[in-house]
Scaffold this motif. Structure first.
Motif, PDB file in Angstrom:
ATOM      1  N   PRO A   2     130.233-114.052 160.619  1.00  0.00           N
ATOM      2  CA  PRO A   2     131.007-112.805 160.746  1.00  0.00           C
ATOM      3  C   PRO A   2     130.715-111.880 159.570  1.00  0.00           C
ATOM      4  O   PRO A   2     130.395-112.356 158.490  1.00  0.00           O
ATOM      5  CB  PRO A   2     132.450-113.297 160.680  1.00  0.00           C
ATOM      6  CG  PRO A   2     132.382-114.568 159.889  1.00  0.00           C
ATOM      7  CD  PRO A   2     131.020-115.150 160.087  1.00  0.00           C
ATOM      8  N   ALA A   3     130.771-110.614 159.820  1.00  0.00           N
ATOM      9  CA  ALA A   3     130.700-109.682 158.687  1.00  0.00           C
ATOM     10  C   ALA A   3     132.062-109.732 158.027  1.00  0.00           C
ATOM     11  O   ALA A   3     133.061-109.437 158.657  1.00  0.00           O
ATOM     12  CB  ALA A   3     130.405-108.272 159.177  1.00  0.00           C
ATOM     13  N   VAL A   4     132.094-110.162 156.809  1.00  0.00           N
ATOM     14  CA  VAL A   4     133.406-110.443 156.234  1.00  0.00           C
ATOM     15  C   VAL A   4     133.729-109.505 155.082  1.00  0.00           C
ATOM     16  O   VAL A   4     133.438-109.787 153.942  1.00  0.00           O
ATOM     17  CB  VAL A   4     133.490-111.903 155.739  1.00  0.00           C
ATOM     18  CG1 VAL A   4     133.903-112.811 156.869  1.00  0.00           C
ATOM     19  CG2 VAL A   4     132.158-112.331 155.152  1.00  0.00           C
ATOM     20  N   ARG A   5     134.256-108.392 155.365  1.00  0.00           N
ATOM     21  CA  ARG A   5     134.808-107.607 154.269  1.00  0.00           C
ATOM     22  C   ARG A   5     136.295-107.425 154.551  1.00  0.00           C
ATOM     23  O   ARG A   5     136.709-106.509 155.241  1.00  0.00           O
ATOM     24  CB  ARG A   5     134.084-106.274 154.150  1.00  0.00           C
ATOM     25  CG  ARG A   5     134.567-105.475 152.949  1.00  0.00           C
ATOM     26  CD  ARG A   5     133.545-104.497 152.456  1.00  0.00           C
ATOM     27  NE  ARG A   5     132.354-105.197 151.936  1.00  0.00           N
ATOM     28  CZ  ARG A   5     131.328-104.546 151.381  1.00  0.00           C
ATOM     29  NH1 ARG A   5     131.328-103.231 151.310  1.00  0.00           N
ATOM     30  NH2 ARG A   5     130.302-105.211 150.937  1.00  0.00           N
ATOM     31  N   GLY A   6     137.078-108.373 154.053  1.00  0.00           N
ATOM     32  CA  GLY A   6     138.522-108.304 154.259  1.00  0.00           C
ATOM     33  C   GLY A   6     138.898-108.364 155.731  1.00  0.00           C
ATOM     34  O   GLY A   6     139.905-107.808 156.142  1.00  0.00           O
ATOM     35  N   ASP A   7     138.029-109.009 156.502  1.00  0.00           N
ATOM     36  CA  ASP A   7     138.346-109.096 157.924  1.00  0.00           C
ATOM     37  C   ASP A   7     139.640-109.866 158.098  1.00  0.00           C
ATOM     38  O   ASP A   7     140.008-110.710 157.309  1.00  0.00           O
ATOM     39  CB  ASP A   7     137.222-109.803 158.679  1.00  0.00           C
ATOM     40  CG  ASP A   7     137.180-111.273 158.318  1.00  0.00           C
ATOM     41  OD1 ASP A   7     137.293-111.562 157.110  1.00  0.00           O
ATOM     42  OD2 ASP A   7     137.077-112.102 159.215  1.00  0.00           O
ATOM     43  N   MET A   9     142.680-109.368 157.516  1.00  0.00           N
ATOM     44  CA  MET A   9     143.895-108.851 156.893  1.00  0.00           C
ATOM     45  C   MET A   9     143.640-107.447 156.352  1.00  0.00           C
ATOM     46  O   MET A   9     143.265-107.265 155.210  1.00  0.00           O
ATOM     47  CB  MET A   9     144.354-109.793 155.769  1.00  0.00           C
ATOM     48  CG  MET A   9     144.947-111.079 156.290  1.00  0.00           C
ATOM     49  SD  MET A   9     145.612-112.107 154.990  1.00  0.00           S
ATOM     50  CE  MET A   9     144.165-113.003 154.475  1.00  0.00           C
ATOM     51  N   ALA A  13     142.989-105.739 152.443  1.00  0.00           N
ATOM     52  CA  ALA A  13     141.792-104.992 152.061  1.00  0.00           C
ATOM     53  C   ALA A  13     142.172-103.620 151.517  1.00  0.00           C
ATOM     54  O   ALA A  13     141.613-103.158 150.516  1.00  0.00           O
ATOM     55  CB  ALA A  13     140.858-104.863 153.253  1.00  0.00           C
TER      56      ALA A  13
END
Lengths: 955, 142
Positions: A2-7, A9, A13
């Motif tokens: 997954p692209a995970v940038r604060g996914d 929540m 973020a």
């Protein structure tokens, strides 16, 4: 992925972004406070928070905590998350708890209950989270609760691999917390067999656990040896394609191999020839692979390969039984010494240090001396140079000592400040250890002072003086060399000290040469005087007064200096006192007295170099919260070919007295001029050591075993140890589990200054600590004792120093009593001891010739003036021991007086305020009958009796 | 054994701190500052190892980030140096070209990665495939 940038929540973020955008610390705090208020109101008000929201807020709190802010709420919500069925919520709950909740938190009961639930869950992911949490916190309570559950989980056939991995390390953590949960019996073989597990990850985890268990109980776990060897063998011989997931940059399972090799270092080489053969094969294969061309140019490849190689070499060194492997290891490391990777050069130096201590590879290591010296000169990283120094030190022996010491001296001129002091000590030790020619030793030490004077500690320059004093053959050379060194325009103060001391003792040896005549020596020294610190000046004053004795022709020059205003009126009281006393001494005393008082220092007792002791001391550790066993630093010392000076370790015979620190008596808090105290003190030291042997001090005199009742029923606890103090001034007066009392005393005529050292041996304070002195019978009219009060609190482990000033008014027989009262852990303690203050302590040895001895003897012919005892020998009738005791007693041993050379004849003067009592003593041994006859004549009957009583108990 | 793992940027901001010994908060802060001071003065010609109190730091720099592992003096330097790299490769894969910001925004996930690879101060799993597979399972769960 997954692209995970604060996914997941968004709120989190956004909050993190806001914080990052804050321009100042104040803005950040404002934003955080706003968020905290928001979260607090959410937790307090709205009862309908769902799991997601709870998770989000708890996660924000965690973030705020990690930024360094205190969090005082939200713990309950985090604990609530543990009972969620959703992984992501549980994970945040556990994370918050392991980062933020301390082991004694009131919520711990709830937490443990949640962990229990998860451990018994059918969902392995929940079990795993619970295990990781236990491993992260590892509190005592957890160890007690889960210590017996986890081994079951670890060996159960139903447990999946991922959970086993966590269980093994979780158990390891709990073992470190509470070692009595060690699984034993049936568990042993099941745990050991994890080394055979199909899953490499399980083996990787389990080998850590097994290593810890082996360290606690090597015998029970020795079954692991053959399993570890065969596992290792399978990995080492595998091609990198065999192990797939566990191959790292073409190296099969490097971490596991490393761990298995470490595990085997807990045991001696395997006894079973089959296992042993297989292990040696493995080690050979690893060494062979190091020679193969690399399969990749990547540093990861060579690092992984070499991680295994270095561990294999450690095992080879540990086994220390395969000369062939040791030499191969050494050659391999030799190649690394010139490798372009700094890491490898560093590690090769470090590892070679250990090889140098093996007799099989010591010679092979020596071949690389030149490379190591080059490393010392050219390496950019100081820690690499440090390793080079260590290695040179370790490879040093008789054959290369001069070269290595020379190189180290060369390097010292440009060495980093951080390693200079250690280098100085190492050079000093090597020079002493391998000196076949002590002129070389003296040169080295003086060079050290010249090159790195600031880094030459007291131990180093004390030591050179001790050695010069103890070795007659080098004294003249030393005097000549220090004289030359002093002529340098800039001369380090330590050089002035050494030169001052040595010239004061042995300046006469070079005085024949016009260029170093007494006057020249004195002028040269004195030209440095005003540039030196008070301590050095005090030393030089002593040198000057010693010159008065050595060179009467310059007495007047010296007296002029001593009485100069800058000395007699110096603001330093020590300098004033020395100048005054030395001046008086030089004016009043006859040349005979001067010769006695200012006599050459007697040899120092042989002992281990105090420099070595300093070097052995390790650096201070991590201060707080250190848990788990710390491994010892493996840096070796030079141990091969221990020839040269032999050390006798008699430091325990001089308890609590830093003998080397007393060398010059300068730092002594007792203001006693050196010349008066030093020579007798050290001759006492020698005799003390003799006495110690004679009295067989192995049965501790301080155990407080011997008790005796006196007068009004007071129990005196040190009756037995008193006897040994008749002949010595310093030592341990008393010791039990709580308290140690040391004594250090100095006598001058009828005066005594006694230092009592009360050491608190416990981990608790002593309160209301009051030592008091009392004089039984009419002793107070005979001894005037003044006591300085001490602090009433003695901290745990601390030592309190009390000074007693005693004046002897007239002769006495009773001993003063020391009563110590204090409160330890709310219990009142009381202790009564006798102070070892006997009349002979005020005796001054007197030299006389045969004629005057017998004249006096005859004059003392009144029957009451004589005391005589005939008694059986209690101790072996060894002449040296007897002499030592007589000298220790404080009387002069006179030779060539009695026609019978077997007899001992002595003389002394007892000083009291009212009267000086001359005493003459004859001790006649009869070795056949094992008897002595002791006759004492003195001008006072009570003195004769008392001396007779004290003396006869000694033989 | 590993005493602690630290990830710090050049300015000294901590991006991850994982402790395997019980230190109190003040001591942790002190250690963080000391490690930063010790590590940032070293250049590429220096070794990747520094003696630190009674322990040693094995560290490696990736762009602006220092990855530091504090281990016992007798521990195998190169093994921990590569353990760092192995960890970094996992992060890189997991976050698709990891950068400092990923560690900031997903700090709670970084802890999961650490717990998969290191536990109780020891190496738990070294296979990147196995670790990533497990992490993927977690991500697929709610």
């Amino acid at each position: 992925m997954p692209a995970v940038r604060g996914d997941g929540m968004r709120g989190l973020a956004v909050f993190i972004s806001d914080i990052r955008n804050c321009k100042s610390k104040e803005a950040e705090i404002k934003r955080i406070n706003k968020e905290l208020a928001n979260i607090r109101s959410k937790f307090r008000g709205d009862k309908t928070l769902d799991g997601y929201q709870k998770k989000k807020y708890v996660c924000k709190l965690l973030f705020i905590f990690l930024l360094g802010h205190d969090i005082d709420f939200g713990h309950m919500e985090a604990v609530n998350l543990l009972s969620s069925n959703k992984y992501s919520e549980k994970q945040i709950g556990y994370l918050f708890i392991s980062v933020l909740i301390s082991a004694n938190n009131e919520l711990m009961k709830l937490i443990i209950q949640s962990i229990k639930n998860d451990l018994s869950s059918r969902n392995p992911i929940h079990v795993n989270l619970a295990l990781q949490c236990i491993a992260n916190i590892g509190s005592r309570e957890m160890a007690e609760t889960f210590g017996s559950e986890i081994p079951k989980l670890l060996v159960s056939g139903d447990t999946i691999d991922v959970v086993k991995q966590s269980a093994a390390l979780c158990l390891l953590r709990l073992l470190r917390t509470l070692s009595d949960i060690i699984p034993s019996g049936e568990w042993t073989s099941r745990i050991v067999h994890l080394l055979n597990d199909q899953h490499m990850g399980v083996v990787t985890s389990a080998v850590n656990l097994i290593d810890a268990l082996v360290k606690k109980n090597p015998d029970e776990y020795k079954g692991c040896i053959s399993l570890a060897v065969s596992r290792l063998s399978r990995i080492v011989t595998a091609s990198y394609t065999d192990l797939q997931d566990y191959t790292y940059y073409f190296v099969p399972a490097p971490w596991l191999s490393m761990k298995l090799l470490r595990l085997l270092q807990n045991y001696p080489p395997p006894e079973d020839p089959g296992v042993r053969g297989r292990l040696i094969e493995c080690l050979e294969t690893i060494l062979n692979k190091a020679q193969e061309p690399p399969k990749s140019k990547k540093v990861q490849h060579s690092n992984a390969k070499n991680a295994v190689l270095f561990e294999a070499i450690s095992l080879i060194i540990h086994m220390d039984s395969e000369p062939n492997l040791l030499v191969r290891a050494c050659n391999q490391l030799g190649q690394f010494l010139q490798h372009r990777e700094t890491n490898l050069r560093y590690l090769a130096l470090e590892s070679m240090c250990l090889l140098a201590t093996s007799e099989f590879s010591h010679e092979a290591v020596k071949k690389h001396q030149e490379t190591v010296v080059t490393a010392l000169k050219t390496e950019r990283d100081v820690s690499v140079r440090q390793r080079a120094v260590d290695l040179l030190y370790a490879m040093c022996d008789k054959t290369n000592a001069e070269e290595i010491v020379g190189e180290m001296l060369n390097y010292l001129e440009t060495a980093d400040y951080s390693i200079r002091e250690e280098m100085v000590m190492k050079v000093a030790i090597l020079a002493e250890k391998y000196a076949s020619d002590y002129t070389w030793y003296v040169d080295v030490i003086l060079n050290l002072i010249r090159i790195a004077g600031d880094y030459v500690s007291e131990e180093v320059w004390y030591r050179v003086i001790q050695i010069v004093i103890n070795r007659e053959d080098v004294q003249g050379y030393a005097a000549k060399t220090v004289f030359e060194s002093l002529q340098a325009p800039a001369c380090h103060e330590n050089m002035v000290k050494v030169a001052g001391y040595i010239l004061g003792e042995f300046g006469n040896l070079i005085a024949g040469d016009q260029r170093s005549s007494p006057f020249v020596q004195f002028n040269l020294l004195h030209s440095k005087y005003h540039l030196c610190a008070a301590q050095t000046r005090a030393l030089l004053l002593t040198t000057y007064v010693k010159f008065v004795n050595l060179f009467p022709e310059i007495r007047v020059d010296i007296q002029n200096i001593l009485k100069s205003n800058s000395n007699v009126r110096n603001s330093e009281v020590e300098l004033q006192q020395r100048s005054m006393e030395y001046l008086q001494l030089s004016q009043i005393a006859s040349s005979d007295v001067l010769a006695t008082v200012l006599e050459e220092m007697p040899p120092f007792p042989e002992r281990e170099s105090s420099i070595l002791a300093i070097l052995k001391k390790k650096k201070p550790g991590m201060s707080e919260g250190v848990t788990g066993p710390l491994k010892e630093n493996k840096h070796p010392a030079a141990v091969i070919n221990n020839t040269g000076v032999s050390y006798t370790k008699n430091s325990e015979n001089a308890p609590s007295l830093a003998v080397s620190a007393d060398l010059l008596g300068i730092s002594s808090s007792l203001h006693q001029p050196t010349i008066n105290s030093a020579p007798p003190a050290s001759s006492n030291n020698t005799s003390t050591n003799l006495l110690v042997d004679v009295f067989g001090e192995t049965t501790s005199p301080t155990a407080g075993g011997a008790k005796s009742a006196i007068g009004d029923g007071i129990i005196v606890k040190n009756e037995e140890s008193l006897k040994k103090f008749i002949c010595k001034h310093n030592g341990i007066l008393f010791e039990n589990d709580l308290l140690q009392i040391g004594i250090k005393s100095e006598y001058r005529q009828n005066l005594c200054q006694m230092g009592l050292f009360y050491g608190n041996k416990t981990n608790f304070q002593f309160l209301s600590f009051t030592p008091s002195i009392s004089s039984p019978n009419n002793l107070s009219t005979k001894l005037n004792i003044q006591v300085k009060p001490v602090d009433t609190v003695v901290e745990a482990g601390a030592q309190v120093h009390q000074i007693l000033n005693v004046e002897c008014i007239e002769d006495f027989t009773d001993l003063p009593l020391l009563t110590i009262q204090f409160i330890y852990c709310n219990v009142q303690q009381k202790l009564t001891l006798r102070l070892p203050l006997t009349i002979n302590k005020f005796s001054e040895p007197t030299v006389m010739n045969s004629e005057s001895f017998f004249t006096r003897w005859k004059n003392l012919n009144n029957p009451t003036q004589e005391a005589q005892k005939i008694f059986k020998a209690t101790y072996p009738m060894d002449s040296e021991a007897v002499k030592a005791k007589l000298i220790g007693f404080g009387i002069q041993l006179l030779t060539g007086i009695d026609p019978n050379p077997e007899n001992y004849v002595c003389a002394g003067i007892i000083h009291t305020r009212t009267l000086q009592v001359g005493c003459l003593i004859r001790l006649e041994p009869n070795t056949q009958a094992q008897m002595y006859r002791l006759t004492i004549r003195s001008s006072k009957d009570t003195v004769s009796k008392e001396l007779c009583k004290l003396l006869h108990e000694l033989f | 054994m590993i005493r602690f793992i630290l990830i710090q940027n050049r300015a000294g901001k901590t991006r991850l701190a994982k402790w395997y010994m019980n230190f109190d908060d003040d001591e942790k802060q002190k250690l963080i500052e000391e490690v930063h001071a010790v590590v940032t003065v070293r250049d590429a010609k220096h070794t990747n190892f520094v003696e630190f109190r009674n322990f040693k730091i094995v560290y490696r720099r990736y762009a602006g980030l220092y990855f530091c592992i504090c281990v016992d003096i007798s521990d195998n330097n190169l093994a921990y140096l590569e353990a760092i790299h192995n960890f970094v490769e996992v992060l890189n894969e997991y976050f698709h070209n990891v950068c400092e910001l990923d560690l900031v925004f997903n700090f709670y996930k970084v802890y999961s990665v650490v717990d998969e690879m290191f536990l109780a101060g020891e190496i738990r799993e070294t296979s990147q495939t196995k670790v990533l597979k497990q992490l993927l399972v977690y991500n697929s769960l709610e």
